[in-house]
Each structure stands twice: as C-alpha cells, then as structure tokens.
Design a protein around this motif. Structure first.
Motif, short mmCIF file in Angstrom:
data_model
loop_
_atom_site.label_atom_id
_atom_site.label_comp_id
_atom_site.label_asym_id
_atom_site.label_seq_id
_atom_site.Cartn_x
_atom_site.Cartn_y
_atom_site.Cartn_z
N ASN A 1 48.52 42.58 33.91
CA ASN A 1 49.26 42.42 35.37
C ASN A 1 50.29 41.88 35.19
O ASN A 1 51.41 42.51 35.94
CB ASN A 1 48.43 41.84 36.13
CG ASN A 1 48.78 41.45 37.60
OD1 ASN A 1 48.86 42.56 38.30
ND2 ASN A 1 49.06 40.38 37.99
N CYS B 1 41.74 40.74 39.65
CA CYS B 1 41.33 40.92 38.17
C CYS B 1 39.99 40.26 37.98
O CYS B 1 39.36 40.79 37.40
CB CYS B 1 42.25 39.86 37.27
SG CYS B 1 44.11 40.45 37.14
N LEU C 1 37.85 43.26 39.37
CA LEU C 1 37.76 44.09 38.20
C LEU C 1 36.91 43.93 37.13
O LEU C 1 35.99 44.93 36.71
CB LEU C 1 39.09 44.47 37.97
CG LEU C 1 40.22 45.04 38.62
CD1 LEU C 1 41.69 44.86 38.17
CD2 LEU C 1 39.72 46.66 38.99
N GLN D 1 33.41 44.35 38.42
CA GLN D 1 32.77 46.01 38.43
C GLN D 1 33.09 46.68 37.25
O GLN D 1 31.94 47.41 36.92
CB GLN D 1 33.84 46.49 39.37
CG GLN D 1 33.64 45.95 40.95
CD GLN D 1 34.56 46.76 41.96
OE1 GLN D 1 35.24 47.58 41.60
NE2 GLN D 1 34.49 46.25 43.20
N ALA D 2 34.07 46.52 36.23
CA ALA D 2 34.01 47.19 35.19
C ALA D 2 32.96 46.92 34.23
O ALA D 2 32.42 47.88 33.27
CB ALA D 2 35.42 46.91 34.46
N GLU E 1 36.94 41.88 47.52
CA GLU E 1 36.35 43.24 46.97
C GLU E 1 36.07 44.09 48.41
O GLU E 1 36.36 45.25 48.38
CB GLU E 1 35.11 42.80 46.52
CG GLU E 1 34.24 44.10 46.03
CD GLU E 1 32.90 43.62 45.51
OE1 GLU E 1 32.44 44.44 44.47
OE2 GLU E 1 32.31 42.65 45.71
N PHE F 1 39.65 46.60 47.78
CA PHE F 1 39.27 47.66 46.87
C PHE F 1 38.70 48.70 47.57
O PHE F 1 37.72 48.80 48.17
CB PHE F 1 37.97 46.92 45.95
CG PHE F 1 38.49 46.14 44.77
CD1 PHE F 1 38.46 46.80 43.52
CD2 PHE F 1 39.12 44.91 45.07
CE1 PHE F 1 38.85 46.08 42.23
CE2 PHE F 1 39.68 44.22 43.91
CZ PHE F 1 39.39 44.59 42.69
N LEU G 1 42.77 51.77 44.12
CA LEU G 1 42.48 51.76 42.77
C LEU G 1 43.44 52.98 42.20
O LEU G 1 43.75 52.85 41.04
CB LEU G 1 41.01 52.34 42.72
CG LEU G 1 40.11 51.04 42.79
CD1 LEU G 1 38.58 51.65 42.93
CD2 LEU G 1 40.06 50.09 41.79
N ASN H 1 45.82 52.40 39.08
CA ASN H 1 45.93 53.30 37.76
C ASN H 1 47.18 54.12 37.63
O ASN H 1 47.75 54.20 36.50
CB ASN H 1 45.01 54.59 38.02
CG ASN H 1 43.47 54.03 37.44
OD1 ASN H 1 43.14 53.16 36.85
ND2 ASN H 1 42.29 54.55 38.17
N ASN I 1 42.19 54.49 33.53
CA ASN I 1 41.57 53.44 34.29
C ASN I 1 41.92 52.37 33.34
O ASN I 1 42.47 52.22 32.45
CB ASN I 1 40.08 53.50 34.27
CG ASN I 1 39.25 53.85 33.16
OD1 ASN I 1 39.49 53.00 32.06
ND2 ASN I 1 38.34 54.81 33.16
N LEU I 2 41.55 51.01 33.86
CA LEU I 2 41.81 49.47 33.53
C LEU I 2 41.52 49.65 31.86
O LEU I 2 42.10 49.25 31.01
CB LEU I 2 41.56 48.55 34.36
CG LEU I 2 42.04 47.19 33.81
CD1 LEU I 2 43.54 47.17 33.60
CD2 LEU I 2 41.30 46.25 34.59
#
Length: 334
Positions: A195, A222, A225, A228-229, A254, A258, A263, A267, A327-328
């Motif tokens: 970031n 973060c 993220l 979720q990831a 969230e 989000f 998102l 990206n 994506n991240l």
C-alpha cells in the motif's frame, strides 16, 4: 430435503438420483429401506465405507455423507441447479436462444475464427484423437509404463509414476542464496508495504460519505483484506487496544468500504503500478496471466477484451489486455 427443488443437467443426473433416493428414504422404515440405493459413480474410497458386504447392504450414515458431498460438488459445477436462483441457477438459461442467438452468431463465429458448422470445428480434433489412439495401440505391447489391473472385479488403467529427478547441487545452492537475500516479513507488513508503494487503499471510499477518511484507515483495510483473502474471518486480525484493529472498527470498514466498485479501483491501482515494473515489462505485454498453476492467454481478437492504456500505446489498433496481476494476492506473488 423437500424445501428446495433441485434440477440437474445430464452430467448431474446421477447425483440427483442419490439425493432423491435419500428423500424417499425419509418416509420408509425397516432395515432394507436402503436396498437398491443408486451408487453409480462412487469412488473406491467411498465404496469401502458405504457398501458393507454387498450392493444391497448400505451404511446409511456413510451413504448420506457421500450423497451430500456429490450434491455440493455438482452445485459448484452447476450440474445441479435451483430454478430461480441467481447463484445456483441453470447456467444454460443465460445462453442466447432462437433469434437472439442467430442475430449475433455470424459476428461471434468470425471473432473466434470458427466454422459455421460444428462438425467442421470438431473434425481436426477427431483426427488428432484417432491418430493418438492408433499410436498408443501400436506401442502398447512395448510400453512398460502402462497396464491394466483388476480391482474389485473391474479392470482399471494404471500408469507407472515417473522416476524422481534428483535436484542438482547447483540448484540447491541457488535456492539457498535467493532465500537468504529475500526479506521475510509477516503478511500484514507485506500488504502495508505494498500500500505504501501503490496507495491502493485510497480506492476504498465510504459508501455514503465520499472522500472522508478516518485515522489509520489503511491499516483497517489491509486487515480486512487479509481476513477475506485468507478466508479466516475477522477474529484472527483483531487486536484489542489498537483502534484501527478493534472488532467494531473492522466490521464497520468491511460493511462501508468493501464493495465491487472499490475493489475494482484498488486492483486498477495495483495493475497500473505492476505494469511499470521492468520485470513485468520483460514478461510481456499483459496478454498472459497465471493463477493457481494455470496459464491464461487473452487472444488478440476477442469480444471480451477491453482497453488498458497503462500497457499499450494510445494509438494501438486493438487494446486487448488481461492484467498480469488481477488481484492483491497475485500482485504479492509477483
């Protein structure tokens, strides 16, 4: 089982039969109510626990779990669907039919460079498969890597595993040197560092308050993220005493920051930064993406392509790009 009506494509019919059989068993009684249970497609592992002594001797508990597993697998593949459901509906219902399909068919066939008749498109594949079968049959007697074995009264094909190749000493030394040169940060530190490079967290805006920002919002973003990831939920990233990582703060972030729009913008920021890296430019123009060991290629001519000015020059004839980092997590792996 009677609350939801399942339907199936031809590929999901056998799984649906087992489910319907279970539903019918609810109204039956006696020790033989599982007699004649459909078991087509059962794996060797499940067969050991489902079938006791003969096909008519079924373990009810194991059969129920096997049927549930089949239903879940077929739901994910959309071979079993629910009428009216957006997520688990019939995938064939979204296909163009009748006059709507005939209107766009010539354009799609030209774009994909496909012939008008299906037989013409399949003919090269038929010839290739036939040639492969003939070559395999000719060399079958001398091929020690493949054989048939009889198991539970049925023949099955067995392929001999490839011999393991020992890693050369130079490869091990190279791996150790690369490993010693790379930093070993924790995942949260890595995302915060990304970031700092890209500023992707700025893309997350409040759903109703526009550009207003709370203190240490990037830290909260973060953390969400990561939850979720990694599919771990918020609890593992909550830290009492740290305002940006309190549970109430994370749930609020969230719910309000989000969404698909933010998102996508985040990206885009990652892709824009990624495409400027010299290593990414050496890899290519972005027409190839890799995820989970699979390689995806976007052809030059495709109706699903779109412009990406970060990769091609503005005067290029056709801007067709699939981002090399979609994506991240892909970005981090790169």
């Amino acid at each position: 089982m009677s609350a939801i009506k399942f339907h199936a494509t031809p590929a999901g019919q056998q799984a649906l039969l087992t489910w319907q059989f279970l539903a019918d068993c609810e109204s039956k009684s006696g020790k033989k109510k599982y007699a004649g249970a459909p078991i087509t497609g059962i794996s060797v592992g499940w067969r050991k626990v489902v079938i006791k002594n003969s096909p008519d001797s079924i373990n009810p508990c194991a059969y129920t779990f096997w049927s549930i597993e089949r239903i879940l697998e077929n739901l994910k593949r959309h071979d079993i669907y629910i009428s009216g459901s957006e997520r688990y509906g019939d995938p064939r219902a979204q296909l163009l039919q009748g006059t709507a399909w005939e209107a766009v068919r010539p354009q799609i066939l030209r774009t994909l460079d496909w012939p008008a008749l299906a037989d013409e498109a399949l003919l090269p594949l038929v010839d290739e498969l036939n040639t492969a079968y003939k070559k395999t049959a000719e060399r079958w007697a001398n091929n020690s890597a493949v054989r048939f074995e009889t198991f539970a009264g049925q023949e099955r094909l067995v392929l001999t595993p490839l011999d393991r190749l020992e890693e050369p000493k130079s490869l091990k030394q190279l791996r150790e040197r690369v490993h010693s040169l790379l930093p070993h940060p924790d995942l949260p530190d890595l995302i915060l560092e990304i970031n700092r490079w890209t500023g992707f967290a700025e893309a997350f805006t409040h759903i109703s308050q526009g550009g207003s920002r709370v203190k240490d919002l990037a830290v909260s973003i973060c953390a969400v993220l990561i939850s979720q990831a990694c599919n771990i939920g918020l609890e593992p990233v909550v830290q009492s005493g740290v305002p940006a990582l309190e549970y109430d703060r994370l749930t609020w972030v969230e719910q309000n920051y989000f969404r698909t729009e933010t998102l996508s913008l985040a990206n885009d920021a990652l892709v824009a930064y990624h495409t400027q890296l010299k290593l990414a430019q050496i890899w290519g123009g972005g027409e190839v993406a890799s995820a989970d060991g699979l390689r995806f290629v976007t052809p030059v001519k495709t109706i699903n392509s779109g412009p990406n000015l970060n990769i091609l020059e503005p005067d290029a004839e056709l801007l067709t790009i699939t981002s090399p980092a979609t994506n991240l997590l892909d970005f981090m792996e790169s």
